[in-house]
Design a protein around this motif. Structure first.
Motif, PDB file in Angstrom:
ATOM      1  N   TRP A   1       0.777  -1.055  -0.057  1.00 23.78           N
ATOM      2  CA  TRP A   1      -0.013  -0.030   0.069  1.00 23.78           C
ATOM      3  C   TRP A   1       0.991   1.137   0.041  1.00 23.78           C
ATOM      4  O   TRP A   1       1.946   1.386   0.538  1.00 23.78           O
ATOM      5  CB  TRP A   1      -0.942   0.029   1.244  1.00 23.78           C
ATOM      6  CG  TRP A   1      -2.006  -1.062   1.142  1.00 23.78           C
ATOM      7  CD1 TRP A   1      -1.897  -2.310   1.467  1.00 23.78           C
ATOM      8  CD2 TRP A   1      -3.311  -0.767   1.060  1.00 23.78           C
ATOM      9  NE1 TRP A   1      -2.929  -3.005   1.382  1.00 23.78           N
ATOM     10  CE2 TRP A   1      -3.906  -1.977   0.932  1.00 23.78           C
ATOM     11  CE3 TRP A   1      -4.228   0.255   0.694  1.00 23.78           C
ATOM     12  CZ2 TRP A   1      -5.456  -2.240   0.976  1.00 23.78           C
ATOM     13  CZ3 TRP A   1      -5.538   0.271   0.502  1.00 23.78           C
ATOM     14  CH2 TRP A   1      -6.066  -0.964   0.758  1.00 23.78           C
TER      15      TRP A   1
ATOM     16  N   TRP B   1      -4.798   5.793   1.964  1.00 26.53           N
ATOM     17  CA  TRP B   1      -4.072   4.542   1.460  1.00 26.53           C
ATOM     18  C   TRP B   1      -4.615   4.017   0.216  1.00 26.53           C
ATOM     19  O   TRP B   1      -5.847   3.966   0.022  1.00 26.53           O
ATOM     20  CB  TRP B   1      -4.042   3.430   2.619  1.00 26.53           C
ATOM     21  CG  TRP B   1      -3.351   3.591   3.934  1.00 26.53           C
ATOM     22  CD1 TRP B   1      -1.951   3.511   4.377  1.00 26.53           C
ATOM     23  CD2 TRP B   1      -3.703   4.365   5.103  1.00 26.53           C
ATOM     24  NE1 TRP B   1      -1.698   4.024   5.608  1.00 26.53           N
ATOM     25  CE2 TRP B   1      -2.866   4.735   6.088  1.00 26.53           C
ATOM     26  CE3 TRP B   1      -5.044   5.243   5.377  1.00 26.53           C
ATOM     27  CZ2 TRP B   1      -2.960   5.116   7.470  1.00 26.53           C
ATOM     28  CZ3 TRP B   1      -5.142   5.617   6.704  1.00 26.53           C
ATOM     29  CH2 TRP B   1      -4.244   5.695   7.368  1.00 26.53           C
TER      30      TRP B   1
ATOM     31  N   ALA C   1      -3.966   0.750  -2.413  1.00 31.09           N
ATOM     32  CA  ALA C   1      -3.410  -0.564  -2.646  1.00 31.09           C
ATOM     33  C   ALA C   1      -2.623  -0.641  -4.076  1.00 31.09           C
ATOM     34  O   ALA C   1      -3.093  -0.058  -5.315  1.00 31.09           O
ATOM     35  CB  ALA C   1      -4.439  -1.602  -2.917  1.00 31.09           C
TER      36      ALA C   1
END
Length: 244
Positions: A86, A115, A117
């Motif tokens: 991440w 955040w 991915a």
């Protein structure tokens, strides 16, 4: 006739099931939501918390998490811990009045943490992921509400933004809440108070003084009697010698 009975029995069973669901509330399991852990910290201190993100989808992965820090409770220092797979980015906003951190005046504070991915690192169905953050000094407020957006790989977004209301049931999409307790007073900070003698203490002192005085008087009287007795004895011994 038999077929009619079977149909009536099935209809009755469905009606009973629907009634039980309505009365007992068996409408299915409650959905999991994003939370902050631990749920409590201390005002003025630093805390390491983690935003715990469960995946509610049966077919899509969680690929993005956006956490908004409350405007009414700015924090001077915000740092994140790396999460494998991440990337993280922060946004800042102006703060007025400035925040004092270790003697320095800060005019900016982190307003949002995102955040995202990378590749196949998203939170898959049936899994959860934690995103650790260090915060401090924590503001002098009762709680911090972190409104959060959870984005799935299919484009759906779960909006965990509902603030709790005192005395009310948990909202449908509750935002993570960090409760802040007041800091304990440091040891020895209480002002010492001088001991005040009570009337009973004065009475005891007077009684003890009287007893001591009587004892001294008795001792003096005894010594005086002993001296007089010695003089009388000496006089008695001298008188016969004079007559001889």
């Amino acid at each position: 006739m038999t077929r009619f009975r079977r149909t009536a029995t099935a209809a009755a069973a469905l009606a009973f099931t629907a009634a039980a669901t309505a009365v007992l509330g068996f409408a299915g399991p409650a959905s999991a939501h994003v939370t902050v852990n631990p749920k409590e910290a201390t005002q003025g201190g630093y805390a390491r918390v983690a935003f715990r993100v469960p995946n509610e989808s049966d077919s899509a992965s969680t690929v993005k998490l956006e956490v908004v820090l409350p405007e009414n409770a700015p924090v001077g220092s915000v740092s994140t811990m790396p999460v494998p797979g991440w990337t993280v980015a922060t946004e800042k906003r102006k703060v007025d009045p400035p925040i004092e951190v270790h003697g320095s005046q800060l005019t900016e504070a982190v307003s949002k943490i995102t955040w995202t991915a990378s590749g196949d690192a998203g939170v898959k169905p049936g899994q959860f992921q934690e995103f650790p953050v260090s915060l401090g000094p924590l503001p002098q407020v009762d709680s911090m509400v972190f409104k959060t957006l959870q984005t799935y790989s299919d484009g759906n977004i779960s909006r965990w933004i509902d603030e709790p209301a005192p005395g009310a049931e948990e909202p449908e999409h509750p935002a993570p809440v960090l409760t802040l307790a007041a800091a304990a007073a440091p040891a020895g900070s209480a002002t010492p108070t001088a001991a005040v003698a009570s009337p009973d203490d004065d009475d005891d002192d007077d009684g003890n003084g009287l007893a001591v005085g009587l004892g001294v008087a008795g001792l003096v009287a005894g010594l005086a009697g002993l001296a007089l007795g010695g003089l009388a004895f000496a006089r008695t011994r001298r008188e016969p010698a004079a007559k001889a």
